[in-house]
Design an enzyme around this catalytic site. Structure first.
Site, PDB file in Angstrom:
ATOM      1  CG  ASN A 220      23.082 -26.963 -20.646  1.00  0.00           C
ATOM      2  OD1 ASN A 220      22.347 -27.814 -21.113  1.00  0.00           O
ATOM      3  ND2 ASN A 220      24.400 -27.084 -20.644  1.00  0.00           N
TER       4      ASN A 220
ATOM      5  CE1 TYR B 283      23.757 -21.410 -12.515  1.00  0.00           C
ATOM      6  CE2 TYR B 283      24.713 -20.254 -10.646  1.00  0.00           C
ATOM      7  CZ  TYR B 283      23.713 -21.045 -11.178  1.00  0.00           C
ATOM      8  OH  TYR B 283      22.688 -21.470 -10.389  1.00  0.00           O
TER       9      TYR B 283
ATOM     10  CE  LYS C 234      20.426 -20.302 -13.428  1.00  0.00           C
ATOM     11  NZ  LYS C 234      19.242 -21.162 -13.500  1.00  0.00           N
TER      12      LYS C 234
END
Lengths: 277, 277
Positions: B83, B144, B148
């Site tokens: 994702n 995560y 990013k």
């Protein structure tokens, strides 16, 4: 005491420099992991994109030197994703699972490659004033450079979050050559030879000037890796892998101070192509 | 002139803040892209891990605000890879392919989350002296946060290498809440409520102090996005998304100077839980 060291991507340009200069040393007991084997070396054959395949090689290792991955800026997204992003995750997971305390990572100058794109070719001149150091904002020039930047971050996360590995060294290696071309006049693969540009043409002169700035001799690279293997203090840090070239634009003072890196070579030593070329 | 704006991950906490505050404005004509549709909005249903599915939504857009992705630090490697890493590649490729000139990216404070891990809970006190800004070394606290950080690098690569998008804004958003909990006393999902900790317990006080530092009100977030959409000058830059909280440890001076970000809220305004809680 002997240190067990796993070398991934062992038979590339950087891996063979380490083998040539460190494999005979009593302090080290190397295991070579590579996608394909070589006649002259015992090889643990595994692909870093396959965790199960590579995991057993990490047992009882005191350090891993991770060089496996797609090695050039021309890598497609798919090649980079599998080999350099998933491959790094697998390698960090295997090292953590096996409790390997030290991780030396073959990163690349291409993490900050856009400085070169911006300032070339003036950047290659002796008096150009630019120093890119470990604090310079990252400006990758490719999927390859972007992936290595990610790999550095992921390594830092493992050190700071899991304390496993306990030590992580990101070496932003510049240009290490094959043994027979260990000088700034290069090799066919990297374009500085008569096959690609006519000698004394402007393109040839520019490429040689660039290489005089980017070169890391094989002995300087192996010495820098040796410094990392011997170091007890670093938790996470980033260093540039380059010889003490007059034309370099990458900082080595940080590596001198923290690691005791003491490079012996300088691209300016070569003022003419080696004999016979 | 109306600006066509594609909003990915439109119906999450951040997306709905943008819808609530900017969708009625005459300057903007929004398209909402989301994995699932909502009764009240026309939705382009697509998953960012599927390039072919999402690509048509990018035609004729003047800007994309990219929020889709796994949104929390608890994401597994597989969730994050699909994702947030592949998803970002797909989004940048689609924007480039369609020629969308402006890209506003929902990044996260977790790119530098290890500063909080290191200094909590003293960090949450009013007089603690730490400022993390856009030049602070990145220290992700999760897959995560690592993803990013990669996404920011990849965005910079697209801007500097392809000049497409022409403008990229990485907003390292702190804590935006659902509309009914738009204050530092939080919501059930984020733990500051009576269900999880007894009010006036030390854990409750600490969590509230943290949220007074991390909160970005929904109107401040929407205003910051509006600043990005209106800006003509930035090529690539990184900003923190946080209200003007007395307890914040993330810099907003850079956003003030470059974007004209002028937040209206401050977590200290709430000195007691809102009525009825």
């Amino acid at each position: 005491m002997t240190m067990n060291v796993l070398l991934t991507g062992a038979f590339g340009r950087v891996g063979t420099a380490i083998i040539d200069h460190l494999a005979d040393r009593d302090e080290y007991n190397f295991t070579y992991l590579n996608r394909s084997d070589r006649e002259e070396y015992e090889t643990f054959v595994a692909d870093v994109s396959n965790y199960e395949e590579m995991r057993p090689a990490f047992d009882d290792q005191d350090a891993v030197i991770h060089l496996a991955g797609y090695p050039e800026t021309d890598g497609s997204w798919k090649q980079i994703l599998e080999n350099n992003i998933v491959g790094m995750y697998n390698t960090l997971e295997a090292a953590k699972d096996a409790g390997v305390p030290k991780f030396v990572f073959g990163s690349t100058n291409h993490v900050v490659g856009m400085y070169e794109v911006e300032f070339a070719p003036e950047l290659y001149e002796l008096d150009f004033d630019l120093t890119v150091d470990e604090d310079s904002p990252r400006r990758p020039d490719s999927y390859y450079g972007s992936s290595k930047s990610f790999d550095e971050d992921l390594g830092r996360y493992y050190v700071e979050n899991y304390q496993s590995p306990e030590q992580f060294y990101a070496l932003r290696i510049c240009s290490v050559r094959h043994e027979e071309y260990d000088h700034p006049y290069g090799d066919a693969e990297h374009g500085v030879d008569e096959g690609e540009w006519e000698r004394d043409s402007p393109e040839y002169e520019e490429k040689v000037a660039r290489m005089k700035g980017m070169w890391q001799s094989r002995r300087d690279l192996a010495h820098q890796v040796d410094c990392c293997l011997q170091d007890d203090d670093v938790e996470f840090d980033v260093f540039y892998g380059v010889s003490d070239n007059d034309r370099r634009w990458f900082d080595i003072e940080h590596a001198r101070e923290v690691l005791g890196y003491d490079p012996q070579d300088n691209g300016e030593e070569w003022d003419a192509p080696p004999e016979g070329r």
